[in-house]
Motif scaffolding. Sequence first.
Motif, PDB file in Angstrom:
ATOM      1  N   ALA A  61       0.823  -1.214   0.000  1.00 12.05           N
ATOM      2  CA  ALA A  61       0.000   0.000   0.000  1.00 12.05           C
ATOM      3  C   ALA A  61       0.856   1.263   0.000  1.00 12.05           C
ATOM      4  N   THR A  62       2.011   1.187   0.646  1.00 19.04           N
ATOM      5  CA  THR A  62       2.913   2.347   0.673  1.00 19.04           C
ATOM      6  C   THR A  62       3.383   2.706  -0.733  1.00 19.04           C
ATOM      7  N   ILE A  63       3.633   1.698  -1.546  1.00 19.74           N
ATOM      8  CA  ILE A  63       4.051   1.974  -2.922  1.00 19.74           C
ATOM      9  C   ILE A  63       2.964   2.766  -3.636  1.00 19.74           C
ATOM     10  N   TYR A  64       1.711   2.376  -3.426  1.00 20.71           N
ATOM     11  CA  TYR A  64       0.612   3.063  -4.102  1.00 20.71           C
ATOM     12  C   TYR A  64       0.311   4.444  -3.499  1.00 20.71           C
ATOM     13  N   LYS A  65       0.887   4.751  -2.364  1.00 19.11           N
ATOM     14  CA  LYS A  65       0.808   6.121  -1.835  1.00 19.11           C
ATOM     15  C   LYS A  65       1.766   7.034  -2.604  1.00 19.11           C
ATOM     16  N   HIS A  66       2.844   6.446  -3.127  1.00 19.64           N
ATOM     17  CA  HIS A  66       3.855   7.223  -3.852  1.00 19.64           C
ATOM     18  C   HIS A  66       3.675   7.167  -5.368  1.00 19.64           C
ATOM     19  N   PHE A  67       3.103   6.068  -5.859  1.00 21.19           N
ATOM     20  CA  PHE A  67       3.006   5.851  -7.308  1.00 21.19           C
ATOM     21  C   PHE A  67       1.608   5.343  -7.652  1.00 21.19           C
ATOM     22  N   ASP A  68       1.064   5.810  -8.756  1.00 23.22           N
ATOM     23  CA  ASP A  68      -0.299   5.444  -9.148  1.00 23.22           C
ATOM     24  C   ASP A  68      -0.422   3.995  -9.608  1.00 23.22           C
ATOM     25  N   SER A  69       0.658   3.460 -10.194  1.00 27.67           N
ATOM     26  CA  SER A  69       0.597   2.118 -10.781  1.00 27.67           C
ATOM     27  C   SER A  69       2.017   1.588 -10.975  1.00 27.67           C
ATOM     28  N   LYS A  70       2.104   0.339 -11.369  1.00 21.24           N
ATOM     29  CA  LYS A  70       3.407  -0.243 -11.691  1.00 21.24           C
ATOM     30  C   LYS A  70       4.019   0.503 -12.875  1.00 21.24           C
ATOM     31  N   GLU A  71       3.197   0.915 -13.836  1.00 21.68           N
ATOM     32  CA  GLU A  71       3.667   1.676 -14.989  1.00 21.68           C
ATOM     33  C   GLU A  71       4.231   3.026 -14.548  1.00 21.68           C
ATOM     34  N   ASP A  72       3.537   3.685 -13.616  1.00 22.65           N
ATOM     35  CA  ASP A  72       4.015   4.959 -13.081  1.00 22.65           C
ATOM     36  C   ASP A  72       5.347   4.764 -12.364  1.00 22.65           C
ATOM     37  N   LEU A  73       5.489   3.652 -11.686  1.00 23.19           N
ATOM     38  CA  LEU A  73       6.733   3.329 -10.994  1.00 23.19           C
ATOM     39  C   LEU A  73       7.875   3.158 -12.009  1.00 23.19           C
ATOM     40  N   LEU A  74       7.613   2.449 -13.100  1.00 24.36           N
ATOM     41  CA  LEU A  74       8.621   2.291 -14.151  1.00 24.36           C
ATOM     42  C   LEU A  74       9.039   3.646 -14.713  1.00 24.36           C
ATOM     43  N   LEU A  75       8.082   4.486 -15.024  1.00 25.26           N
ATOM     44  CA  LEU A  75       8.399   5.804 -15.585  1.00 25.26           C
ATOM     45  C   LEU A  75       9.143   6.671 -14.571  1.00 25.26           C
ATOM     46  N   SER A  76       8.853   6.499 -13.297  1.00 21.96           N
ATOM     47  CA  SER A  76       9.583   7.242 -12.263  1.00 21.96           C
ATOM     48  C   SER A  76      11.035   6.785 -12.177  1.00 21.96           C
ATOM     49  N   VAL A  77      11.273   5.482 -12.364  1.00 25.34           N
ATOM     50  CA  VAL A  77      12.652   4.974 -12.390  1.00 25.34           C
ATOM     51  C   VAL A  77      13.377   5.563 -13.604  1.00 25.34           C
ATOM     52  N   VAL A  78      12.711   5.584 -14.744  1.00 29.43           N
ATOM     53  CA  VAL A  78      13.317   6.166 -15.951  1.00 29.43           C
ATOM     54  C   VAL A  78      13.630   7.642 -15.728  1.00 29.43           C
ATOM     55  N   GLN A  79      12.705   8.369 -15.137  1.00 28.94           N
ATOM     56  CA  GLN A  79      12.929   9.792 -14.873  1.00 28.94           C
ATOM     57  C   GLN A  79      14.117   9.983 -13.929  1.00 28.94           C
ATOM     58  N   ALA A  80      14.222   9.155 -12.914  1.00 29.30           N
ATOM     59  CA  ALA A  80      15.362   9.244 -11.993  1.00 29.30           C
ATOM     60  C   ALA A  80      16.672   8.958 -12.736  1.00 29.30           C
ATOM     61  N   ASP A  81      16.647   7.982 -13.651  1.00 33.33           N
ATOM     62  CA  ASP A  81      17.840   7.684 -14.450  1.00 33.33           C
ATOM     63  C   ASP A  81      18.214   8.865 -15.342  1.00 33.33           C
ATOM     64  N   LEU A  82      17.235   9.479 -15.990  1.00 35.64           N
ATOM     65  CA  LEU A  82      17.511  10.635 -16.843  1.00 35.64           C
ATOM     66  C   LEU A  82      18.111  11.779 -16.033  1.00 35.64           C
ATOM     67  N   GLN A  83      17.597  11.990 -14.832  1.00 38.81           N
ATOM     68  CA  GLN A  83      18.141  13.032 -13.970  1.00 38.81           C
ATOM     69  C   GLN A  83      19.556  12.687 -13.512  1.00 38.81           C
ATOM     70  N   ALA A  84      19.803  11.416 -13.216  1.00 38.99           N
ATOM     71  CA  ALA A  84      21.152  10.995 -12.817  1.00 38.99           C
ATOM     72  C   ALA A  84      22.130  11.190 -13.965  1.00 38.99           C
ATOM     73  N   ILE A  85      21.712  10.850 -15.179  1.00 40.59           N
ATOM     74  CA  ILE A  85      22.577  11.033 -16.352  1.00 40.59           C
ATOM     75  C   ILE A  85      22.831  12.519 -16.594  1.00 40.59           C
ATOM     76  N   ARG A  86      21.792  13.340 -16.431  1.00 44.01           N
ATOM     77  CA  ARG A  86      21.975  14.786 -16.559  1.00 44.01           C
ATOM     78  C   ARG A  86      22.989  15.295 -15.536  1.00 44.01           C
ATOM     79  N   ASP A  87      22.872  14.832 -14.297  1.00 40.18           N
ATOM     80  CA  ASP A  87      23.801  15.265 -13.250  1.00 40.18           C
ATOM     81  C   ASP A  87      25.231  14.834 -13.559  1.00 40.18           C
ATOM     82  N   ILE A  88      25.396  13.622 -14.069  1.00 39.92           N
ATOM     83  CA  ILE A  88      26.726  13.152 -14.476  1.00 39.92           C
ATOM     84  C   ILE A  88      27.273  14.064 -15.568  1.00 39.92           C
ATOM     85  N   ALA A  89      26.436  14.370 -16.543  1.00 37.04           N
ATOM     86  CA  ALA A  89      26.871  15.221 -17.654  1.00 37.04           C
ATOM     87  C   ALA A  89      27.297  16.590 -17.155  1.00 37.04           C
TER      88      ALA A  89
END
Length: 193
Positions: free
Chosen positions: A42-70
């Motif tokens: 239930a805690t996961i669903y407090k932070h993320f709407d769905s498993k798909e939203d969770l996947l996109l949030s991981v991708v967004q975090a990766d894009l931000q990490a790559i931006r920070d590295i750059a």
Amino acid sequence: MSDHKAERRQRILLAAREVFAKEGFRNAEVKTIATLAGVGKATIYKHFDSKEDLLLSVVQADLQAIRDIALTHLVGAGHPLQRFENTCLAIANYLDHNRNFSKVLISEAGEFMPEIQRLHQEVVFANQAFADAFFDAMKSEGALPNIPNQILLNLLMNLTIGTVYSWTLNKEQDLRSEVEQLFDLWKKGTESK
């Protein structure tokens, strides 16, 4: 967001990346992610709407990490081409470390590509002024041809995406070696001028 909520959200993202990488997106269960993150489902669903939203949030975090590295590697003293190479090698190391997650994106996340592209474009747009200044510096050093920055960015992004796609599918190849080969070719090309 409180520090505790932010830390819990980060744990969930890390667990999701690990579970998606190990089991694939379709086979991954939110319950498994919750267990690994040390939270209830239930805690996961407090932070993320769905498993798909969770996947996109991981991708967004990766894009931000790559931006920070750059940004970390592009800013500073030294020849712009060397800074760019160091940036690409650092990003390659990051992606090599997260290769299994990249495989999941290539093989299973096709239906999410429009949203992933939108997230990517947001990062690019937010950093456009910095990219323009860096490309202009590389042009002044003779490391890039004098063509519009948007065309250069599109060319570099297409080369990058193609390289990452091929690397993801090739089990024998590491991305850092591929990047080193590309920069060797680039340096030979600029030296012959």
